[in-house]
Design an enzyme around this catalytic site. Structure first.
Site, short mmCIF file in Angstrom:
data_model
loop_
_atom_site.label_atom_id
_atom_site.label_comp_id
_atom_site.label_asym_id
_atom_site.label_seq_id
_atom_site.Cartn_x
_atom_site.Cartn_y
_atom_site.Cartn_z
N THR A 25 -5.81 2.27 -8.49
CA THR A 25 -6.88 1.27 -8.32
C THR A 25 -6.37 -0.02 -7.69
O THR A 25 -7.09 -1.02 -7.66
CB THR A 25 -7.54 0.94 -9.68
OG1 THR A 25 -6.56 0.34 -10.55
CG2 THR A 25 -8.11 2.19 -10.33
N ASP A 52 -5.02 4.55 -12.80
CA ASP A 52 -3.82 3.72 -12.86
C ASP A 52 -4.17 2.31 -12.39
O ASP A 52 -4.61 2.10 -11.26
CB ASP A 52 -2.72 4.30 -11.96
CG ASP A 52 -1.44 3.49 -12.05
OD1 ASP A 52 -0.61 3.79 -12.92
OD2 ASP A 52 -1.28 2.53 -11.25
N TYR A 57 -3.31 -6.37 -10.28
CA TYR A 57 -4.30 -5.96 -9.27
C TYR A 57 -5.56 -6.81 -9.31
O TYR A 57 -6.33 -6.82 -8.35
CB TYR A 57 -4.68 -4.48 -9.44
CG TYR A 57 -3.51 -3.52 -9.39
CD1 TYR A 57 -2.28 -3.90 -8.84
CD2 TYR A 57 -3.62 -2.24 -9.91
CE1 TYR A 57 -1.21 -3.02 -8.80
CE2 TYR A 57 -2.54 -1.35 -9.88
CZ TYR A 57 -1.34 -1.75 -9.34
OH TYR A 57 -0.28 -0.88 -9.31
N LYS A 86 -0.12 -2.26 -16.65
CA LYS A 86 1.26 -2.73 -16.49
C LYS A 86 1.40 -4.21 -16.84
O LYS A 86 0.51 -5.02 -16.52
CB LYS A 86 1.73 -2.49 -15.05
CG LYS A 86 1.52 -1.06 -14.57
CD LYS A 86 1.93 -0.88 -13.12
CE LYS A 86 1.46 0.46 -12.59
NZ LYS A 86 0.02 0.47 -12.24
N HIS A 119 6.03 -3.57 -15.42
CA HIS A 119 5.72 -3.36 -14.00
C HIS A 119 6.98 -3.40 -13.12
O HIS A 119 7.14 -2.59 -12.21
CB HIS A 119 4.71 -4.41 -13.53
CG HIS A 119 3.89 -3.98 -12.36
ND1 HIS A 119 2.62 -4.46 -12.13
CD2 HIS A 119 4.15 -3.13 -11.34
CE1 HIS A 119 2.14 -3.91 -11.01
NE2 HIS A 119 3.05 -3.10 -10.53
N LEU A 222 1.34 9.02 -0.63
CA LEU A 222 1.01 9.37 0.75
C LEU A 222 1.65 8.40 1.74
O LEU A 222 1.35 8.42 2.93
CB LEU A 222 -0.51 9.39 0.94
CG LEU A 222 -1.27 10.31 -0.02
CD1 LEU A 222 -2.77 10.23 0.20
CD2 LEU A 222 -0.79 11.75 0.12
N ARG A 279 -12.13 11.19 0.73
CA ARG A 279 -10.69 11.35 0.50
C ARG A 279 -10.38 11.54 -0.99
O ARG A 279 -9.45 12.26 -1.34
CB ARG A 279 -9.92 10.15 1.07
CG ARG A 279 -9.85 10.19 2.60
CD ARG A 279 -8.79 9.25 3.13
NE ARG A 279 -9.13 7.85 2.95
CZ ARG A 279 -9.84 7.13 3.82
NH1 ARG A 279 -10.28 7.69 4.94
NH2 ARG A 279 -10.10 5.86 3.59
N LYS A 281 -12.21 13.18 -3.04
CA LYS A 281 -12.48 14.61 -3.28
C LYS A 281 -11.36 15.46 -2.70
O LYS A 281 -10.87 16.40 -3.36
CB LYS A 281 -13.83 15.00 -2.66
CG LYS A 281 -15.03 14.47 -3.42
CD LYS A 281 -16.33 14.87 -2.72
CE LYS A 281 -17.55 14.40 -3.50
NZ LYS A 281 -18.82 14.72 -2.78
#
Length: 326
Positions: A25, A52, A57, A86, A119, A222, A279, A281
């Site tokens: 996230t 996560d 964030y 975290k 973290h 990725l 993406r 899915k």
């Protein structure tokens, strides 16, 4: 453990277990209001149960809102959801650890967190509202806090029932060893969450973690988002790799699906971040095929030890984790 059609859970050393596929996230830029809520709700609807997040964030309120909405409408129960948060670097002082956790719980409006991580092993000047405290010249103010002291308070948070499991993120193997050798260690870290993808396959760290029954969790599985504010745009793009694309064509899968499948066959938990429904899915469709040993070996062979997330502004910190090979 075998793969089901849409998920697999990995046992942790404390008796709990974690879904091997999660949804990250993290939004480097402040997301549009409501975007994270929408993504979390959509994620739950298409089958994600592992999310996560982190204080850093800045969107845990929306993550919590999305989770609570799907609990309220009967789609899931709280115990179906696995949420990771975290403890940020400005909260590593033992006096602030519990405050950091309570801040997250208040934002989420949940009673407990499934997994809570340190973290980074590096402490910054204690602060409850500034992520990167600076002096007048713009230099980030560091702290020499001992993360072993931080860990002792993390253990007490687990004992208090505020968290189910505790672990770390961005620790090298020497730093993990320091925790494991703590004289009064009560709970060892169940996981180490690190950058890991085919261009940084972390084979040595993975071997170390497996030998100590510590799960490896891969962020950025990725590769890089190529955002120049955070990453070097000159770095190679993982998903353009010809080997991943070639293997993908053979299985009628995308390079991203091959990269994720590679990790789960190594028993690595993956948390790709995407708020794009298509993406999201696609990233879930990795349990209906198997890479051969030869294909896994071929992907091992494209490793470049290419790290996208370096936090170079803290390279002079005495606990900077990336000076060591792994």
């Amino acid at each position: 453990m075998g793969d089901s059609v849409d998920q697999r859970w990995v046992p942790l050393s404390d008796g709990n277990s974690i879904p091997i596929l999660g949804l990250g996230t993290c939004s480097l830029d402040k997301p549009v209001k409501g975007e994270t809520v929408k993504a979390v709700k959509a994620g739950i609807e298409i089958g994600y149960r592992h999310f996560d997040g982190a204080f850093m964030y800045g969107n845990e309120d929306e993550v919590g809102e999305g989770i609570r909405a799907k609990i309220a409408d009967g789609t899931v129960k709280r115990e179906d959801i696995f949420y990771t948060s975290k403890l940020w670097m400005t909260y590593l002082s033992p006096a602030l650890v519990r405050k950091g956790l309570e801040h997250t719980l208040k934002s989420l409006k949940l009673d407990y967190i499934d997994l809570y991580l340190i973290h980074w092993p590096m402490g910054l000047k204690p602060s409850e509202d500034v992520l990167f405290p600076e002096d007048a010249s713009g230099k980030i103010l560091q702290s020499d806090v001992d993360f072993c002291e931080t860990w002792a308070v993390m253990e007490s948070c687990k004992d208090a029932g505020l968290v189910r499991s505790i672990g770390v993120s961005n620790f090298n193997h020497k730093q993990l060893e320091m925790l494991l050798r703590m004289p009064k260690l009560k709970y060892k870290p169940v996981c180490n969450q690190v950058e890991c993808h085919p261009y940084l396959n972390q084979n040595k760290l993975l071997k170390y973690c497996k030998s100590n029954n510590i799960a490896l969790v891969a962020y950025s599985p990725l590769g890089s988002s190529q955002d120049p504010k955070w990453f070097d745009p000159n770095n190679p793009i993982v998903l353009n790799d010809p080997e991943l694309r070639k293997i993908g064509e053979k299985h009628n899968k995308t390079a991203a699906q091959i990269a994720l499948r590679y990790q789960i066959q190594r028993d690595i938990v993956v948390i790709p971040k995407s708020f794009n429904l298509g993406r999201m899915k696609q990233n879930k469709e990795i349990f209906d095929f198997q890479l051969s040993d030869e294909e896994v070996k071929a992907i091992d062979g494209i490793n470049k030890n290419c790290r996208y997330i370096t936090l170079k502004q803290l390279i002079d910190h005495p606990k900077y984790p990336f000076h060591d090979e792994y």
